[in-house]
Design a protein around this motif. Structure first.
Motif, PDB file in Angstrom:
ATOM      1  N   VAL A  12      86.227   8.237  13.271  1.00  0.00           N
ATOM      2  CA  VAL A  12      87.098   6.982  14.060  1.00  0.00           C
ATOM      3  C   VAL A  12      87.026   5.941  13.117  1.00  0.00           C
ATOM      4  N   ALA A  13      88.096   5.252  12.637  1.00  0.00           N
ATOM      5  CA  ALA A  13      88.025   4.045  11.746  1.00  0.00           C
ATOM      6  C   ALA A  13      88.705   3.002  12.352  1.00  0.00           C
ATOM      7  N   HIS A  14      88.107   1.770  11.759  1.00  0.00           N
ATOM      8  CA  HIS A  14      88.609   0.441  12.295  1.00  0.00           C
ATOM      9  C   HIS A  14      88.614  -0.637  11.092  1.00  0.00           C
ATOM     10  N   GLN A  15      89.591  -1.282  11.124  1.00  0.00           N
ATOM     11  CA  GLN A  15      89.890  -2.287   9.951  1.00  0.00           C
ATOM     12  C   GLN A  15      90.249  -3.566  10.506  1.00  0.00           C
ATOM     13  N   THR A  16      89.764  -4.677   9.986  1.00  0.00           N
ATOM     14  CA  THR A  16      90.353  -6.089  10.140  1.00  0.00           C
ATOM     15  C   THR A  16      90.627  -6.830   8.715  1.00  0.00           C
ATOM     16  N   ALA A  17      91.817  -7.816   8.864  1.00  0.00           N
ATOM     17  CA  ALA A  17      92.123  -8.560   7.702  1.00  0.00           C
ATOM     18  C   ALA A  17      91.315  -9.765   7.679  1.00  0.00           C
ATOM     19  N   LYS A  18      90.929 -10.491   6.668  1.00  0.00           N
ATOM     20  CA  LYS A  18      90.430 -11.774   6.674  1.00  0.00           C
ATOM     21  C   LYS A  18      91.140 -12.835   7.276  1.00  0.00           C
ATOM     22  N   ASN A  19      90.682 -13.466   8.315  1.00  0.00           N
ATOM     23  CA  ASN A  19      91.200 -14.659   8.985  1.00  0.00           C
ATOM     24  C   ASN A  19      92.752 -14.508   9.388  1.00  0.00           C
ATOM     25  N   GLY A  20      92.969 -12.922   9.679  1.00  0.00           N
ATOM     26  CA  GLY A  20      94.163 -12.340  10.317  1.00  0.00           C
ATOM     27  C   GLY A  20      95.478 -12.289   9.356  1.00  0.00           C
ATOM     28  N   LYS A  21      94.963 -12.015   8.160  1.00  0.00           N
ATOM     29  CA  LYS A  21      96.181 -12.292   6.904  1.00  0.00           C
ATOM     30  C   LYS A  21      96.870 -10.960   7.052  1.00  0.00           C
ATOM     31  N   THR A  22      97.836 -11.131   6.531  1.00  0.00           N
ATOM     32  CA  THR A  22      98.949 -10.083   6.706  1.00  0.00           C
ATOM     33  C   THR A  22      98.459  -8.627   5.755  1.00  0.00           C
ATOM     34  N   PHE A  23      97.738  -9.026   4.669  1.00  0.00           N
ATOM     35  CA  PHE A  23      97.174  -8.029   3.818  1.00  0.00           C
ATOM     36  C   PHE A  23      95.623  -7.822   3.983  1.00  0.00           C
ATOM     37  N   CYS A  24      95.441  -6.694   4.074  1.00  0.00           N
ATOM     38  CA  CYS A  24      93.746  -6.350   4.220  1.00  0.00           C
ATOM     39  C   CYS A  24      93.269  -5.967   2.826  1.00  0.00           C
ATOM     40  N   GLY A  25      92.608  -6.380   2.288  1.00  0.00           N
ATOM     41  CA  GLY A  25      92.077  -5.938   0.739  1.00  0.00           C
ATOM     42  C   GLY A  25      91.200  -4.627   0.737  1.00  0.00           C
ATOM     43  N   ASP A  26      90.849  -4.138   1.881  1.00  0.00           N
ATOM     44  CA  ASP A  26      90.218  -2.735   2.185  1.00  0.00           C
ATOM     45  C   ASP A  26      91.379  -1.785   2.424  1.00  0.00           C
ATOM     46  N   SER A  27      91.240  -0.574   1.849  1.00  0.00           N
ATOM     47  CA  SER A  27      92.129   0.566   2.116  1.00  0.00           C
ATOM     48  C   SER A  27      91.229   1.773   2.265  1.00  0.00           C
ATOM     49  N   TYR A  28      91.717   2.628   3.175  1.00  0.00           N
ATOM     50  CA  TYR A  28      90.870   3.971   3.358  1.00  0.00           C
ATOM     51  C   TYR A  28      91.650   5.043   3.481  1.00  0.00           C
ATOM     52  N   PHE A  29      91.298   6.331   3.333  1.00  0.00           N
ATOM     53  CA  PHE A  29      91.861   7.422   3.787  1.00  0.00           C
ATOM     54  C   PHE A  29      91.062   8.706   4.159  1.00  0.00           C
ATOM     55  N   PHE A  30      91.492   9.513   4.967  1.00  0.00           N
ATOM     56  CA  PHE A  30      90.416  10.629   5.244  1.00  0.00           C
ATOM     57  C   PHE A  30      91.221  11.630   5.888  1.00  0.00           C
ATOM     58  N   THR A  31      91.082  12.988   5.511  1.00  0.00           N
ATOM     59  CA  THR A  31      91.808  14.003   6.142  1.00  0.00           C
ATOM     60  C   THR A  31      90.637  15.415   5.887  1.00  0.00           C
ATOM     61  N   ILE A  32      91.109  16.364   6.534  1.00  0.00           N
ATOM     62  CA  ILE A  32      90.416  17.433   6.952  1.00  0.00           C
ATOM     63  C   ILE A  32      91.287  18.849   6.389  1.00  0.00           C
ATOM     64  N   THR A  33      90.477  19.755   5.976  1.00  0.00           N
ATOM     65  CA  THR A  33      91.034  20.869   5.902  1.00  0.00           C
ATOM     66  C   THR A  33      90.029  21.960   6.176  1.00  0.00           C
ATOM     67  N   ASP A  34      90.306  23.363   6.326  1.00  0.00           N
ATOM     68  CA  ASP A  34      89.511  24.526   6.700  1.00  0.00           C
ATOM     69  C   ASP A  34      88.136  24.388   5.980  1.00  0.00           C
ATOM     70  N   GLU A  35      88.210  23.791   4.683  1.00  0.00           N
ATOM     71  CA  GLU A  35      87.029  23.944   3.837  1.00  0.00           C
ATOM     72  C   GLU A  35      86.164  22.690   3.838  1.00  0.00           C
ATOM     73  N   TYR A  36      86.840  21.457   4.080  1.00  0.00           N
ATOM     74  CA  TYR A  36      86.046  20.151   3.722  1.00  0.00           C
ATOM     75  C   TYR A  36      86.864  18.870   4.334  1.00  0.00           C
ATOM     76  N   PHE A  37      86.095  17.934   4.731  1.00  0.00           N
ATOM     77  CA  PHE A  37      86.660  16.497   4.923  1.00  0.00           C
ATOM     78  C   PHE A  37      86.435  15.759   3.953  1.00  0.00           C
ATOM     79  N   VAL A  38      87.434  14.952   3.643  1.00  0.00           N
ATOM     80  CA  VAL A  38      87.332  14.075   2.423  1.00  0.00           C
ATOM     81  C   VAL A  38      87.490  12.703   3.055  1.00  0.00           C
ATOM     82  N   CYS A  39      86.810  11.724   2.462  1.00  0.00           N
ATOM     83  CA  CYS A  39      87.195  10.294   2.913  1.00  0.00           C
ATOM     84  C   CYS A  39      86.901   9.337   1.557  1.00  0.00           C
TER      85      CYS A  39
END
Length: 198
Positions: A12-39
């Motif tokens: 589970v992931a959750h993100q908030t932008a500074k002071n409700g701005k349009t752009f959040c300076g944080d970005s993330y990605f995760f995915t799963i395959t049969d062999e691994y999870f990458v984040c």
């Protein structure tokens, strides 16, 4: 909240932008395959559009090449930041068959893993940030127990007592709800990703 559930992991992931701005300076990605999870979690320097542009460039590089090793992904993420603002970056891969995770980080992003036997693993991050300049990355490898939980988060959060958050039999969505309730963020970009290995 953004979530992913597979046979071997729930996230589970959750993100908030500074002071409700349009752009959040944080970005993330995760995915799963049969062999691994990458984040990957990237925290662009500062906030706003240019911070987002930097962190998103790292995410795009990892998305396109997530089958590569963690060290290669760090190099690709770094190369993507040439002539951009720069970013703190954590990348890790969890390999299901060997029950190990490979981790690399530059900058102020925290990672904790808590095992079902009560062991807390906290790989030390390397200070600095990725900026496109050539860098040597410190990649660490750890084994993990079944039913371990992990959390990775940007410096927008300052958790007190991470161990108490992760221990116990609570599902990750319930822990995420508790974090959102107890740590409402307005003054900085903030992201956390919490997972349970099944």
């Amino acid at each position: 909240m953004n979530s992913l559930t597979g046979d071997r992991i729930e996230v589970v992931a959750h993100q908030t932008a500074k002071n409700g701005k349009t752009f959040c300076g944080d970005s993330y990605f995760f995915t799963i395959t049969d062999e691994y999870f990458v984040c990957v979690l990237a925290d662009g320097l500062g906030s706003g559009e240019f911070a987002y542009e930097a962190s998103a460039a790292v995410i795009d590089a990892v998305k396109q090449h997530h089958q590569e090793s963690v060290e290669t992904l760090m190099n690709l993420g770094n190369a993507a930041l040439l002539q951009k603002r720069g970013a703190a970056v954590t990348i890790f891969k969890i390999y299901f068959h060997t029950r190990e995770f490979v981790y690399s980080c530059v900058g102020n992003i925290r990672f904790f893993m808590y095992s079902s036997k009560g062991k807390l693993t906290y790989p030390l991050p390397v200070t600095g940030y990725l900026s496109g300049r050539p860098q040597i990355f410190h990649t660490q490898r750890f084994s993990y127990e079944p039913h371990s939980k992990f959390i990775v988060y940007s410096d927008g959060y300052e958790f007190q007592g991470v161990k108490s958050l992760l221990k116990g039999l609570f599902p990750v969505r319930m822990i995420a709800d508790e974090i959102i309730h107890h740590y409402p963020k307005l003054d900085d970009d903030a992201t956390f990703i919490i997972g349970s290995l099944l």
